[in-house]
Design an enzyme around this catalytic site. Structure first.
Site: not given
Ligand code: GAR
Length: 194
Positions: A16-17, A88, A90, A105, A107, A148, A177
């Site tokens: 959705s983002n 999701l 790394l 990114n 979060h 993160d 977001e």
């Protein structure tokens, strides 16, 4: 050299983002979304990209970790900036080094709280609920070699009431977001083009 900045979006789930980002940059003068990549062949993000006529590519863990095929795809498409939107895995060092300061990114919490390995999506909102915190929010940050921990570009907050379920928190976070991620991406690219 082209004067366009060319974005590749990585998404693992619903997307959705990603869709909000497609919409925001449609017809943009200097920034174009050119590719959607996913590690998950079932990701609804792939369907959303198709609706917007954005090419998609899917890769598996072996390709991601043991080859540089994804980097080759990004080079072929002359990607200048990488946007993670609900992705999701790394990011491997070879990709971070190929795009220094050019990977962003989002979060779904106020980092450094509720970040790190294994903290994604609903797991974050469940942890916020369990903590009893009265506020949470979003963090938009550059990506470096640790989960993160890259430079924070933006945070915004929302209230958590005692009645909010993890699902309610997720909805509040998604609204934040959608409002902030596309415009922060635009600002970041404009101050950090090509
Ligand atoms: C978003 O809330 C995003 O912040 C989060 O996953 C959700 C994806 O939703 N990302 C992480 O948790 C990364 N650690 P979407 O697929 O509908 O955009």
């Amino acid at each position: 050299m082209s004067t366009q900045s060319r974005i590749a979006i990585f998404a693992s789930g619903s997307g959705s983002n990603a869709e909000e980002i497609f919409k925001y940059f449609q017809g943009h003068a200097s920034i174009e979304v050119v590719l959607l990549l996913s590690n998950n062949p079932e990701a609804y993000a792939l369907e959303r990209a198709k609706k917007f006529h954005i090419p998609t590519l899917v890769f598996n863990r072996k390709q991601w970790r043991e080859s540089e095929i994804v980097l080759e795809w990004l080079k072929e498409k002359e990607i200048t900036h990488v946007v993670l939107a609900g992705f999701l895995w790394l990011v491997p060092v070879y990709l971070i080094r190929a795009f220094p300061g050019k990977i962003i990114n989002i979060h779904p919490a106020l980092l450094p709280k509720f970040g790190g390995k294994g903290m994604y999506g609903m797991k974050v909102h469940e942890a916020v609920k369990a903590s009893g915190d009265t506020e949470t929010g979003i963090t938009i940050h550059e990506v470096n070699e640790q989960y993160d921990e890259g430079k924070i570009l933006h945070q915004s907050k929302c209230v958590v009431t005692p009645n909010d379920s993890p699902n309610d928190i997720a909805q509040k976070i998604h609204q934040l977001e959608y409002v902030h991620y596309p415009r922060i991406i635009e600002q970041w690219i404009k101050s950090n083009p090509f």
